[in-house]
Design a protein around this motif. Structure first.
Motif, PDB file in Angstrom:
ATOM      1  N   TYR A 371       0.894  -1.369  -0.083  1.00  0.00           N
ATOM      2  CA  TYR A 371      -0.023  -0.065   0.088  1.00  0.00           C
ATOM      3  C   TYR A 371       0.935   1.277   0.004  1.00  0.00           C
ATOM      4  N   GLN A 378      -0.494   7.407  -6.223  1.00  0.00           N
ATOM      5  CA  GLN A 378      -1.742   7.869  -6.164  1.00  0.00           C
ATOM      6  C   GLN A 378      -1.352   9.498  -6.187  1.00  0.00           C
ATOM      7  N   ILE A 384      -7.345   5.421  -8.170  1.00  0.00           N
ATOM      8  CA  ILE A 384      -7.443   4.020  -8.251  1.00  0.00           C
ATOM      9  C   ILE A 384      -8.729   3.407  -7.662  1.00  0.00           C
ATOM     10  N   LYS A 385      -9.568   3.026  -8.523  1.00  0.00           N
ATOM     11  CA  LYS A 385     -10.746   2.283  -7.929  1.00  0.00           C
ATOM     12  C   LYS A 385     -10.796   0.895  -7.854  1.00  0.00           C
ATOM     13  N   GLN A 386     -10.044  -0.016  -8.719  1.00  0.00           N
ATOM     14  CA  GLN A 386      -9.931  -1.071  -8.604  1.00  0.00           C
ATOM     15  C   GLN A 386      -8.395  -1.920  -8.625  1.00  0.00           C
ATOM     16  N   ILE A 387      -8.179  -2.911  -8.012  1.00  0.00           N
ATOM     17  CA  ILE A 387      -7.079  -3.567  -7.906  1.00  0.00           C
ATOM     18  C   ILE A 387      -7.196  -5.062  -8.550  1.00  0.00           C
ATOM     19  N   THR A 407      -6.237  -1.193   1.511  1.00  0.00           N
ATOM     20  CA  THR A 407      -5.994  -0.265   0.402  1.00  0.00           C
ATOM     21  C   THR A 407      -7.209   0.450   0.252  1.00  0.00           C
ATOM     22  N   LYS A 409      -9.846  -0.848  -1.587  1.00  0.00           N
ATOM     23  CA  LYS A 409     -10.381  -0.761  -2.907  1.00  0.00           C
ATOM     24  C   LYS A 409     -10.663  -2.082  -3.355  1.00  0.00           C
ATOM     25  N   ASP A 410     -11.651  -2.441  -4.156  1.00  0.00           N
ATOM     26  CA  ASP A 410     -12.168  -3.666  -4.679  1.00  0.00           C
ATOM     27  C   ASP A 410     -10.772  -4.340  -5.394  1.00  0.00           C
TER      28      ASP A 410
END
Length: 485
Positions: A371, A378, A384-387, A407, A409-410
């Protein structure tokens, strides 16, 4: 059946993967090889052994399938260096990315304006892994070999020369040398000056879709680096999507239409194709830290059930390990701290902490380190919306949940294995017009892990302490490192 062969030339093996024109992989062949470490900090390989592994993997999979591919495309590990003569013969063993002999040179460059300007121009972190630092080391420590060298090349260039008798380097591999200007797409003058070489001692740079034909008529696409290919093979080439890979080490990467330099974190900006940069950072201590913990504190002879038992035990420990933190810098680290003299630390130890707390803290520490790289990326990238996640972490639901929670995040599992080889095949398909764009790779029904916002609040507080803890201990780590050399 029409298919493309993606071949990934890795640090430990060559792996060939067959991918059909619907972007489904259906066959693989792998050939392993070893490395040597003749002195502390050295990490070398025999390039001829890798060439033989390449041939066995390519020929072996074609023989298994029973018909020749439409094309072959190459992915390769980054940062290797081979001094060769005018006929492409190696004059010394290949120095791999893991070789640390030029660490003092890299450390010195990071403290200079010239070094920082080279970083911004080339997109390559100033680290012992880079060919830039390796060449300087050879010039200073092995002048006879340096003077005998006709060209300095990578393992992919070595294999390409074996195939076509020409010295070519793709923009992607060139962009991770520290010698290549990623804006001008040519060798960087300042880098050449400090290494003491000229552009004639390097291969000719070409686009990643550069194609030649074997005598059999099979097209061979020169391809890109393994990190860039892994993003492509994992579906991570759109804004707002990051790719995380945790194997022995780890990496975080995002796609961008421009370089994303960060002088403090020294994240990389490598070229995938003429429209796309892959930006990110690597960490040293991924699965190797977990392996160390289990092997030395739970069971010496590791098996799959030992990992599964650990994951079961930590499920009953709440997020944050009851106030226990772990800095996972067992082998020093690369991004974003670039500190080979750092070390591992458990912090906050109390009587109530048992083995399961420590086990969970180790996993959380690895995720904090990942992270930390994402956080640096970032700073000047789109949100960032998705990993998209791959590597050994996907075998553990709880480890993936910890990563999602830290994180915020999805997490999406796209290509769990062979992402670099699959990415190579996809690049060739586009280059040859077999597909129009890379959206064909998108997994329509991916497995997704959603973050738990309650756990996220705990982890956000602990991450701030994680960052502060390293900063406060940095000088002490360095002093202790020197005392114990």
């Amino acid at each position: 059946m029409d298919y493309v062969l993606g071949i990934d030339i890795g640090t430990g093996s060559v792996k060939a993967v067959a991918v059909d024109t619907k972007c489904n992989s259906f066959g693989a062949f792998q050939q392993h090889y070893a490395f040597t470490s003749p002195q502390p900090g050295y990490h070398e390989q025999n390039p001829e052994e890798i060439w033989n592994a390449f041939k066995k993997s390519m020929d072996g999979l074609i023989a298994e399938i029973g018909n020749v591919p439409k094309a072959i495309s190459l992915s390769s590990a980054m940062h290797s260096l081979i001094p060769v003569d005018e006929n492409g013969n190696a004059l010394a063993p290949m120095i791999t990315w893991a070789d640390n002999r030029s660490s003092e040179i890299a450390k010195g460059l990071r403290s200079t304006e010239t070094g920082l300007s080279i970083y911004k121009a080339t997109g390559t972190p100033l680290h012992a892994m880079s060919p830039l630092c390796k060449i300087i080391w050879l010039k200073e420590n092995d002048p006879d070999l340096f003077s005998q060298t006709h060209k300095f090349i990578s393992i992919k260039e070595y294999i390409w020369y074996k195939l076509f008798k020409e010295f070519k380097i793709d923009y992607s591999i060139a962009s991770c040398t520290g010698l290549f200007n990623i804006d001008l797409l040519d060798w960087h003058t300042d880098s050449l000056n400090i290494t003491g070489i000229d552009s004639k001692m390097l291969s000719e740079p070409v686009q990643t879709n550069y194609t030649k034909f074997l005598e059999s008529g099979i097209a061979v696409v020169i391809g890109a680096s393994d990190g860039c290919m892994a993003n492509l093979g994992s579906g991570g080439i759109k804004p707002g999507i990051a790719v995380m890979t945790i194997g022995t080490s780890g990496a975080v990467r995002i796609a961008s239409d421009k370089p994303l330099p960060n002088e403090k974190a020294m994240t990389f900006s490598y070229i995938l194709d003429k429209d796309t940069f892959i930006c990110g950072g690597p960490i040293n201590n991924g699965g190797i830290a977990l392996q160390w913990w289990i092997k030395n504190n739970i069971k010496h002879d590791l098996g799959e059930t030992d990992y599964e038992q650990l994951f079961e035990e930590i499920a009953g420990i709440r997020a944050g390990s009851n106030g226990l933190l772990f800095l996972p810098y067992l082998t020093g680290d690369r991004a974003p701290i670039w500190d080979s003299e750092s070390c591992g630390v458990f912090f906050g130890v109390k009587l109530e902490h048992g083995k399961a707390h420590f086990s969970r803290a180790v996993l959380e520490g690895i995720c904090y380190a990942m992270y930390d790289v994402l956080d640096a990326l970032q700073e000047n990238a789109e949100p960032i919306k998705q990993i998209n996640i791959s590597g050994g972490i996907v075998k553990s639901d709880i480890w993936m949940q910890i990563m999602a929670d830290i994180t915020g995040k999805d997490l999406v599992i796209t290509q769990s294995e062979d992402a670099s080889a699959v990415g190579a095949a996809l690049l060739a398909m586009k280059a040859l017009g077999l597909i129009h764009d890379y959206s064909d790779l998108v997994n329509k029904t991916p497995k997704m892990v959603k973050p738990n916002p309650n756990n996220g609040e705990v982890y956000l507080r602990n991450f701030r302490i994680f960052k502060t803890l390293y900063s406060d201990l940095k000088n002490t780590m360095h002093e202790f490192y020197k005392m114990n050399l």
